[in-house]
Design a protein around this motif. Structure first.
Motif, PDB file in Angstrom:
ATOM      1  N   LYS A   1       0.813  -1.212   0.000  1.00 42.69           N
ATOM      2  CA  LYS A   1       0.000   0.000   0.000  1.00 42.69           C
ATOM      3  C   LYS A   1       0.851   1.270   0.000  1.00 42.69           C
ATOM      4  O   LYS A   1       0.520   2.245  -0.682  1.00 42.69           O
ATOM      5  CB  LYS A   1      -0.956   0.017   1.190  1.00 42.69           C
ATOM      6  N   ASP A   2       1.958   1.284   0.740  1.00 38.05           N
ATOM      7  CA  ASP A   2       2.760   2.505   0.780  1.00 38.05           C
ATOM      8  C   ASP A   2       3.365   2.816  -0.593  1.00 38.05           C
ATOM      9  O   ASP A   2       3.516   3.983  -0.968  1.00 38.05           O
ATOM     10  CB  ASP A   2       3.849   2.423   1.857  1.00 38.05           C
ATOM     11  N   PHE A   3       3.670   1.778  -1.355  1.00 33.66           N
ATOM     12  CA  PHE A   3       4.199   1.975  -2.706  1.00 33.66           C
ATOM     13  C   PHE A   3       3.117   2.544  -3.623  1.00 33.66           C
ATOM     14  O   PHE A   3       3.368   3.489  -4.380  1.00 33.66           O
ATOM     15  CB  PHE A   3       4.708   0.644  -3.251  1.00 33.66           C
ATOM     16  N   VAL A   4       1.920   1.985  -3.548  1.00 34.36           N
ATOM     17  CA  VAL A   4       0.808   2.489  -4.359  1.00 34.36           C
ATOM     18  C   VAL A   4       0.479   3.925  -3.977  1.00 34.36           C
ATOM     19  O   VAL A   4       0.259   4.795  -4.842  1.00 34.36           O
ATOM     20  CB  VAL A   4      -0.430   1.585  -4.207  1.00 34.36           C
ATOM     21  N   ASP A   5       0.466   4.212  -2.677  1.00 36.39           N
ATOM     22  CA  ASP A   5       0.190   5.584  -2.224  1.00 36.39           C
ATOM     23  C   ASP A   5       1.226   6.564  -2.777  1.00 36.39           C
ATOM     24  O   ASP A   5       0.887   7.686  -3.178  1.00 36.39           O
ATOM     25  CB  ASP A   5       0.187   5.648  -0.695  1.00 36.39           C
ATOM     26  N   GLU A   6       2.486   6.151  -2.813  1.00 37.20           N
ATOM     27  CA  GLU A   6       3.545   7.024  -3.327  1.00 37.20           C
ATOM     28  C   GLU A   6       3.359   7.280  -4.818  1.00 37.20           C
ATOM     29  O   GLU A   6       3.609   8.396  -5.296  1.00 37.20           O
ATOM     30  CB  GLU A   6       4.918   6.398  -3.070  1.00 37.20           C
ATOM     31  N   ILE A   7       2.930   6.275  -5.547  1.00 37.90           N
ATOM     32  CA  ILE A   7       2.651   6.457  -6.974  1.00 37.90           C
ATOM     33  C   ILE A   7       1.615   7.557  -7.175  1.00 37.90           C
ATOM     34  O   ILE A   7       1.779   8.442  -8.022  1.00 37.90           O
ATOM     35  CB  ILE A   7       2.163   5.134  -7.607  1.00 37.90           C
ATOM     36  N   PHE A   8       0.572   7.525  -6.383  1.00 38.93           N
ATOM     37  CA  PHE A   8      -0.495   8.526  -6.536  1.00 38.93           C
ATOM     38  C   PHE A   8      -0.034   9.908  -6.089  1.00 38.93           C
ATOM     39  O   PHE A   8      -0.449  10.912  -6.666  1.00 38.93           O
ATOM     40  CB  PHE A   8      -1.754   8.072  -5.799  1.00 38.93           C
ATOM     41  N   LYS A   9       0.820   9.979  -5.086  1.00 36.92           N
ATOM     42  CA  LYS A   9       1.365  11.280  -4.676  1.00 36.92           C
ATOM     43  C   LYS A   9       2.192  11.902  -5.792  1.00 36.92           C
ATOM     44  O   LYS A   9       2.054  13.086  -6.111  1.00 36.92           O
ATOM     45  CB  LYS A   9       2.230  11.109  -3.420  1.00 36.92           C
ATOM     46  N   ILE A  10       3.059  11.087  -6.393  1.00 37.92           N
ATOM     47  CA  ILE A  10       3.892  11.568  -7.495  1.00 37.92           C
ATOM     48  C   ILE A  10       3.028  11.957  -8.691  1.00 37.92           C
ATOM     49  O   ILE A  10       3.245  12.999  -9.334  1.00 37.92           O
ATOM     50  CB  ILE A  10       4.916  10.490  -7.902  1.00 37.92           C
ATOM     51  N   ALA A  11       2.032  11.132  -8.995  1.00 35.14           N
ATOM     52  CA  ALA A  11       1.159  11.391 -10.132  1.00 35.14           C
ATOM     53  C   ALA A  11       0.387  12.692  -9.960  1.00 35.14           C
ATOM     54  O   ALA A  11       0.244  13.485 -10.908  1.00 35.14           O
ATOM     55  CB  ALA A  11       0.199  10.227 -10.325  1.00 35.14           C
ATOM     56  N   THR A  12      -0.098  12.930  -8.760  1.00 38.13           N
ATOM     57  CA  THR A  12      -0.839  14.167  -8.495  1.00 38.13           C
ATOM     58  C   THR A  12       0.074  15.383  -8.622  1.00 38.13           C
ATOM     59  O   THR A  12      -0.295  16.406  -9.225  1.00 38.13           O
ATOM     60  CB  THR A  12      -1.449  14.120  -7.081  1.00 38.13           C
ATOM     61  N   LYS A  13       1.273  15.286  -8.091  1.00 36.59           N
ATOM     62  CA  LYS A  13       2.217  16.395  -8.115  1.00 36.59           C
ATOM     63  C   LYS A  13       2.666  16.742  -9.525  1.00 36.59           C
ATOM     64  O   LYS A  13       2.801  17.926  -9.882  1.00 36.59           O
ATOM     65  CB  LYS A  13       3.434  16.050  -7.251  1.00 36.59           C
TER      66      LYS A  13
END
Length: 391
Positions: free
Chosen positions: A200-212
């Motif tokens: 989950k932490d990896f998936v969450d990081e993907i979405f943080k980067i994608a949003t930014k």
């Protein structure tokens, strides 16, 4: 009837076929031309989500084929309109494009992501990051999207514009993203790559980067979608919402279908002429797929899939086999890492009336029909454990 196997000489040598010829199926069981019965832990590599001979699915397909088997996409048909409405609503997506396979769906997703980025940012922003050990298809482009070098042999040159990072490695992911990146494409569970769930932490990081950075997130749900993980989609286990979803396999329940779903941000990206598929949205296939969704999207059905996952993991925990190193996965998408050669276990299980898949040299892969009973599951697990222990 065994002489039918001789006809294999007329097929291209692309598959390492096992030595049976299947004839018919019922529920979660398959039967060969000699009448031998097999419990099925493969469901046609995740396709036969409702098993074999499911009455509702058979009726939906049969009634439609009597009415209208195919139309050009110049015209609309009722089943494709009903399926489009149903699948976008339950997926919280805005629009869908129908194709014929997972590879076609992923090709469509790649084109959609690149066109969105081109329309908004112009040339030079077209790289898609995928994961090592991923699998996205057999076409030239989806082979290149696949992060496994063994699939890349012989077929050069490939489509450009892909980079790979390690699953669950946030630092590796961050180092891959640059100004040329337009999207990140992932599977919730890597199926062909060894049945490896993302964290989950990896998936969450993907979405943080994608949003930014305004990157698109594509979830390849070809194998782990449509109830396979105990949720409608694999990404539902992470409480995220991607920009693009790709589907195939279990959505068709035995007939070929692919689908690309997109959110509101991408709903106007494709214009007439940008993409197409002769058989995409076929009324017979979409009639069957609508029946699949009516069954699989039910919460009680999905809860049963999750319970069966617990049954499998409890079985192997209680077995305490020294030859079983790890049991991983979600729902009815399970990988069993063993100390033995997986292909040997697969053949031993076949001899004992069980069909099972592999996912690498030492991983057995279980993808039973979602409707399999607890009794059939337990019997199949006993055969599998016996096969592991006796080889």
């Amino acid at each position: 009837m065994d002489n039918l196997l001789g006809a294999n000489e007329n097929l291209m040598n692309t598959y390492a076929n096992l030595s049976i010829v299947l004839d018919h199926g019922k529920g979660s069981k398959l039967y060969d031309i000699n009448g031998n019965e097999y419990i099925d832990f493969t469901s046609g590599i995740g396709v036969s989500s409702l098993g074999y001979g499911h009455e509702g699915w058979v009726n939906a397909v049969t009634e439609q084929v009597k009415k209208l088997a195919h139309t050009s996409n110049i015209f609309l048909n009722e089943p494709v309109l009903k399926l489009a409405k149903k699948i976008t609503e339950i997926s919280n997506m805005k629009k869908v494009f129908f194709a014929n396979s997972g590879a076609e769906a992923n090709e469509g997703a790649i084109k959609l992501a690149r066109k969105y980025s081109y329309d908004k940012y112009g040339e030079g922003r077209n790289t898609i990051i995928t994961l090592n050990k991923s699998f996205h298809g057999r076409t030239i482009t989806t082979l290149k999207a696949t992060g496994q070098e063994k699939f890349h042999k012989y077929f050069y040159p490939f489509t450009e514009g892909f980079k790979y990072t390690d699953a669950n490695d946030i630092d590796s992911l961050i180092s891959c993203v640059d100004e040329s990146t337009c999207a990140i494409m992932i599977e919730a569970i890597q199926g062909e790559g060894g049945v490896n769930p993302l964290k989950k932490d990896f998936v969450d990081e993907i979405f943080k980067i994608a949003t930014k950075k305004d990157l698109l997130v594509i979830f390849d749900e070809v194998q782990c979608g449509i109830g396979r993980t105990g949720k409608l989609y694999g990404f539902n286990n992470f409480n995220v919402e991607p920009d693009i979803i790709t589907l195939a396999k279990g959505l068709g329940a035995g007939l070929p279908i692919g689908a690309v779903l997109c959110n509101e941000k991408l709903q106007e990206t494709f214009k007439p002429g940008d993409h197409g598929s002769t058989f995409g949205g076929n009324p017979v296939v979409t009639s069957g797929a609508l029946e699949v969704l009516n069954i699989v999207s039910n919460d009680s059905f999905l809860n049963e899939v999750s319970k069966k996952c617990n049954l499998i993991k409890t079985f192997f925990k209680n077995a305490s086999s020294s030859k079983v190193k790890e049991v991983r996965g979600m729902g009815l998408m399970i990988g069993i890492e063993i100390t033995e050669e997986a292909s040997k276990i697969q053949k031993a299980a076949l001899d004992n009336g069980l069909l099972v898949l592999t996912a690498g040299p030492n991983v057995l892969r279980m993808l039973p029909p979602l409707i399999i009973s607890n009794e059939e599951l337990e019997k199949g697990l006993s055969i599998l454990l016996q096969s592991i222990e006796n080889v």
